[in-house]
Design an enzyme around this catalytic site. Sequence first.
Site: not given
Length: 256
Positions: A64, A107, A110, A130
């Site tokens: 992200a 992300g 993911e 993260e």
Amino acid sequence: MAVVETRTEGDVGILTVNRPEALNAVNDEVIDGLVEAVEAFDADERIGAMIITGGGEKAFIAGADIKAMSERSYMDMFMNSKMNELTRLTRVRKPIIAAVNGFALGGGCEIAMMCDLVIASEKAKFGQPEIRLGVIPGWGGTQRLTRAIGKAKAMDLVLTGRMMDAQEAERSGLVSRIVPPESLMETAIEAAQAIAGFGRPAVMVAKEAVNRAQETTLAEGLLFEQRLFYSLFATEDQKEGMAAFIEKRQPSFKNK
Ligand code: HXC
């Protein structure tokens, strides 16, 4: 230039996340672009499978967009976050291949795990870093990664934030194939075209059945699979596929 570019190769839809200057980090625009394009290909009857890849040399998706999220508050995340929308990628019925060409972090890892098949270049790197940012994965990293590679490896990656290379990712069960960087797209397109050439109802229920294995008990999953198996005997494709085998010819699937 759109941050998510789309093109087709025959009956395969290809999406490229194209923010190479930010290693394809996912902002709201990327979320909109990915979701819209995947849903449009899913609805397009000419398309039988999709591929998601990253633009530029270095990254699939480096997570992200940290710069876009760093100042956000809890209420902003909870009330206004577009981030929830990304899970729509997991609701489409046609298979999606992640062609992982470089960093697949946070992300990005993911998103690869939201896809149905992960094909990696030898240069790919996976991780859930993260923890280094003071947060934890938020698009399934603690859940899908644990199911994909087991608790020991998932804990290691999520708690230390370290990266794993393509070989370790394949050994661990996250990646289905590793190929040289220059063959990545060719291999992904070949796999997607093979899938797109099969009877579509069978492909869609195969995806549904494998995904169900992540969600349910063995007994329920076996029952679900058996019912789907029987249901395919209502399709023309089953008659054609089996007749073609017996007549020693290639099948011509009608997707009915
Ligand atoms: C915003 C990013 C970014 C990211 C890289 N960039 N990753 N910008 N968000 N996730 C930007 C850098 O700031 C830099 O911009 C440019 O891309 C090139 O990156 P460099 O760091 O200079 O490249 P390099 O030294 O090769 O290092 C590559 C890297 C590193 C190891 C991948 O960029 C990195 O650690 N990125 C962050 C990875 C990460 O933490 N991802 C998880 C995010 S949280 P400038 O302008 O300086 O040139 C997340 C949560 C998901 O994903 C769940 C949400 C619900």
